[in-house]
Design a protein around this motif. Structure first.
Motif, PDB file in Angstrom:
ATOM      1  N   ILE A  83       1.026  -1.406   3.670  1.00 58.65           N
ATOM      2  CA  ILE A  83       0.452  -1.980   3.378  1.00 58.65           C
ATOM      3  C   ILE A  83       1.382  -3.331   2.933  1.00 58.65           C
ATOM      4  O   ILE A  83       2.587  -3.616   3.556  1.00 58.65           O
ATOM      5  CB  ILE A  83       0.532  -1.681   1.373  1.00 58.65           C
ATOM      6  CG1 ILE A  83       2.042  -1.465   1.579  1.00 58.65           C
ATOM      7  CG2 ILE A  83      -0.238  -0.883   1.311  1.00 58.65           C
ATOM      8  CD1 ILE A  83       2.062  -0.986  -0.379  1.00 58.65           C
ATOM      9  N   ARG A 126      -4.068  -4.234   1.987  1.00 58.57           N
ATOM     10  CA  ARG A 126      -3.774  -2.695   3.212  1.00 58.57           C
ATOM     11  C   ARG A 126      -4.678  -3.830   4.010  1.00 58.57           C
ATOM     12  O   ARG A 126      -5.444  -4.229   4.677  1.00 58.57           O
ATOM     13  CB  ARG A 126      -5.143  -2.246   2.579  1.00 58.57           C
ATOM     14  CG  ARG A 126      -4.342  -1.100   1.313  1.00 58.57           C
ATOM     15  CD  ARG A 126      -5.361  -0.647   0.744  1.00 58.57           C
ATOM     16  NE  ARG A 126      -6.005   0.730   1.893  1.00 58.57           N
ATOM     17  CZ  ARG A 126      -6.482   2.163   1.241  1.00 58.57           C
ATOM     18  NH1 ARG A 126      -6.060   2.478  -0.031  1.00 58.57           N
ATOM     19  NH2 ARG A 126      -6.053   2.592   2.709  1.00 58.57           N
ATOM     20  N   THR A 155      -7.426   4.876  -2.478  1.00 60.66           N
ATOM     21  CA  THR A 155      -5.977   4.332  -3.254  1.00 60.66           C
ATOM     22  C   THR A 155      -6.899   3.839  -4.335  1.00 60.66           C
ATOM     23  O   THR A 155      -7.881   3.688  -4.753  1.00 60.66           O
ATOM     24  CB  THR A 155      -5.649   3.240  -2.873  1.00 60.66           C
ATOM     25  OG1 THR A 155      -5.604   3.470  -1.070  1.00 60.66           O
ATOM     26  CG2 THR A 155      -4.985   2.457  -3.398  1.00 60.66           C
ATOM     27  N   GLY A 204      -0.953  -6.777  -3.313  1.00 59.02           N
ATOM     28  CA  GLY A 204      -0.387  -6.086  -1.358  1.00 59.02           C
ATOM     29  C   GLY A 204      -1.861  -6.578  -1.004  1.00 59.02           C
ATOM     30  O   GLY A 204      -3.106  -6.398  -1.949  1.00 59.02           O
TER      31      GLY A 204
END
Length: 89
Positions: free
Chosen positions: A61, A86, A2, A84
Motif C-alpha cells: 500500500i 493499493r 480488504t 492510501g
C-alpha cells in the motif's frame, strides 16, 4: 479481501479514529483505496513513516498525505487523514 475493519486494524498501533475502504456506490466494487482518520498529527506522521509501502492483504500500500484543506480539524471530531491506495502486484 480488504475491508474497513482490516484497514483500521492495519493502522491500529497509531490510534485511528476511523477507517473507510472506498467502494463504488453503484456496483459495490472496490475503488482500490481507503481513508484513515487520526486525531493526532503525530499519529498520522508515524503511520505514514512506518506503514508506507507495507503489505495489506497481499498487496503493498502507498500512504499519501491528503491535500492541506482535508487535514484541518473542523471541530466535528475529525482530525488528520491519510489516504492510501493499493498498488497492483
Amino acid at each position: 479481501m480488504t475491508t474497513s475493519r482490516t484497514l483500521k486494524n492495519h493502522f491500529a498501533q497509531y490510534n485511528p479514529t476511523e477507517a473507510t475502504f472506498i467502494k463504488d456506490s453503484e456496483s459495490g466494487a472496490s475503488r482500490g483505496f481507503g481513508i484513515v482518520t487520526f486525531d493526532s498529527e503525530a499519529d498520522l506522521e508515524a503511520a505514514i513513516t512506518t506503514l508506507n509501502n507495507s503489505e495489506l492483504d497481499g498487496r503493498k500500500i502507498k500512504i499519501e498525505r491528503p491535500a492541506e484543506h482535508a487535514t484541518t480539524s473542523t471541530g466535528g471530531g475529525r482530525g488528520s487523514r491519510a489516504f492510501g491506495s493499493r498498488r497492483t502486484r
